[in-house]
Design an enzyme around this catalytic site. Structure first.
Site, PDB file in Angstrom:
ATOM      1  N   ASP A   1      51.382  55.944  25.122  1.00 47.42           N
ATOM      2  CA  ASP A   1      51.608  57.142  25.926  1.00 47.42           C
ATOM      3  C   ASP A   1      51.363  58.414  25.098  1.00 47.42           C
ATOM      4  OD1 ASP A   1      52.283  58.585  28.130  1.00 47.42           O
ATOM      5  OD2 ASP A   1      54.437  58.238  27.987  1.00 47.42           O
TER       6      ASP A   1
ATOM      7  N   ASN B   1      48.778  54.630  38.030  1.00 48.66           N
ATOM      8  CA  ASN B   1      47.823  55.577  37.424  1.00 48.66           C
ATOM      9  C   ASN B   1      46.646  55.898  38.352  1.00 48.66           C
ATOM     10  OD1 ASN B   1      48.205  54.412  33.963  1.00 48.66           O
ATOM     11  ND2 ASN B   1      49.250  56.037  35.072  1.00 48.66           N
TER      12      ASN B   1
HETATM   13  C1  FPP Z   1      48.801  57.349  28.616  1.00 51.56           C
HETATM   14  O1  FPP Z   1      48.707  58.696  28.179  1.00 51.56           O
HETATM   15  C2  FPP Z   1      47.563  56.634  28.363  1.00 51.56           C
HETATM   16  C3  FPP Z   1      46.725  56.086  29.312  1.00 51.56           C
HETATM   17  C4  FPP Z   1      47.004  56.154  30.761  1.00 51.56           C
HETATM   18  C5  FPP Z   1      45.463  55.430  28.917  1.00 51.56           C
HETATM   19  C6  FPP Z   1      45.528  54.529  27.710  1.00 51.56           C
HETATM   20  C7  FPP Z   1      44.162  54.221  27.303  1.00 51.56           C
HETATM   21  C8  FPP Z   1      43.676  54.229  26.052  1.00 51.56           C
HETATM   22  C9  FPP Z   1      44.501  54.463  24.837  1.00 51.56           C
HETATM   23  C10 FPP Z   1      42.210  53.968  25.903  1.00 51.56           C
HETATM   24  C11 FPP Z   1      41.846  52.667  25.314  1.00 51.56           C
HETATM   25  C12 FPP Z   1      42.562  51.506  25.848  1.00 51.56           C
HETATM   26  C13 FPP Z   1      42.050  50.253  25.988  1.00 51.56           C
HETATM   27  C14 FPP Z   1      42.952  49.124  26.307  1.00 51.56           C
HETATM   28  C15 FPP Z   1      40.628  49.953  25.846  1.00 51.56           C
HETATM   29  P1  FPP Z   1      48.909  59.844  29.245  1.00 51.56           P
HETATM   30  O2  FPP Z   1      47.597  60.196  29.833  1.00 51.56           O
HETATM   31  O3  FPP Z   1      49.949  59.418  30.239  1.00 51.56           O
HETATM   32  O4  FPP Z   1      49.452  61.003  28.351  1.00 51.56           O
HETATM   33  P2  FPP Z   1      50.477  62.150  28.806  1.00 51.56           P
HETATM   34  O5  FPP Z   1      51.751  61.448  29.204  1.00 51.56           O
HETATM   35  O6  FPP Z   1      50.634  62.972  27.567  1.00 51.56           O
HETATM   36  O7  FPP Z   1      49.837  62.892  29.938  1.00 51.56           O
END
Ligand code: FPP
Length: 244
Positions: free
Chosen positions: A16, A64
């Site tokens: 996250d 999401n």
């Molecule tokens: C959460 O951060 C993250 C995600 C929804 C995406 C996770 C994906 C990756 C790390 C890319 C690579 C992964 C794989 C498995 C290939 P957020 O967007 O919720 O952050 P925020 O809470 O700060 O808005």
């Protein structure tokens, strides 16, 4: 110091804070995801290098899909690119990739890239990488219930045959329980991540955003885990089990 005799068998990571990492640097959210992906690769090298066997990642939840269309499209494209690009890396590492989650409404191109990755890495024996994509823990329990109910209706099994073991066999993947769950970025909740498998997991929360969560931070989480007393509902302390 990390004690080799007290390694967790199965670690889950809720990755996250990509968005906030980018925002703090006045960058678009997409760059945060890209940085997260880059960091994940380094982290996985480190994790499998220390002979950890099972890793589960929360890559994309069913919820999401409610994000802005532009961000969802970016993430879907990022998954396709990464699965294609890292297929050989993961195969050479000997990591077997499996996925947990629902097929619908994933775009076909994403599903195909996922299946190619599963197929290419299926002989891997060094470790298992379970990627939760279009995943929700409550839906996993719903889907398991449907599978078992169908078997009962078709006469393959009787109600009395429904045991904990049968339930576990009918989850998306039959993996050992989670020993340690790490969540980055300061949120202290589990957000529907592998709720069945997390029954006795130890939780580790850190304020660090995922793109900045490095090997040394992972080691700190491991040390914290190794200093916990796991009792599994009993009085006596269960010795932390060694790696399988
Ligand atoms: C959460 O951060 C993250 C995600 C929804 C995406 C996770 C994906 C990756 C790390 C890319 C690579 C992964 C794989 C498995 C290939 P957020 O967007 O919720 O952050 P925020 O809470 O700060 O808005």
């Amino acid at each position: 110091m990390i004690e080799n005799s007290k390694m967790p068998t199965h670690v889950g990571i809720i990755m996250d804070g990509n968005g906030r990492f980018a925002k703090e640097r006045n960058l678009p959210r997409s760059l945060g995801h890209q940085e997260g992906a880059k960091n994940l690769k380094e982290l996985l090298y480190h994790i499998y290098d220390m002979n950890l066997k099972y890793v589960s990642l929360f890559a994309f939840s069913t919820e999401n899909f409610e994000r802005e269309e532009k961000e969802v499209r970016f993430l879907m494209d990022l998954f396709v690119t990464l699965f294609k690009k890292e297929l050989k890396t993961l195969k050479d590492l000997g990591v077997k990739v499996v996925f947990s989650g629902r097929k619908e409404p994933l775009p076909e191109r994403v599903w195909e890239a996922m299946m190619d990755l599963v197929d290419a890495t299926k002989e891997g024996t060094k470790g298992i990488l379970n990627i939760c994509l279009n995943y929700g823990g409550q839906y996993e329990i719903v889907d398991m219930t449907k599978k078992i109910a169908e078997k009962v209706l078709e006469g393959q099994i009787k109600i009395e045959d429904i045991t904990k073991e049968l339930v576990e066999k009918n989850l998306y993947q039959n993996l050992p329980p989670l020993d340690l769950i790490i969540r980055t970025s300061g949120e202290q909740r589990i957000s529907n991540f592998m709720i069945y498998q997390a029954a006795y997991a130890e939780y580790y929360f850190t304020d660090t955003y995922f793109p900045a969560f490095k090997a040394k931070d992972f080691d700190e989480a491991l040390i914290a885990y190794q200093n916990r007393n796991r009792r599994f509902g009993k009085n006596e302390t269960k010795e932390l089990s060694g790696n399988e």
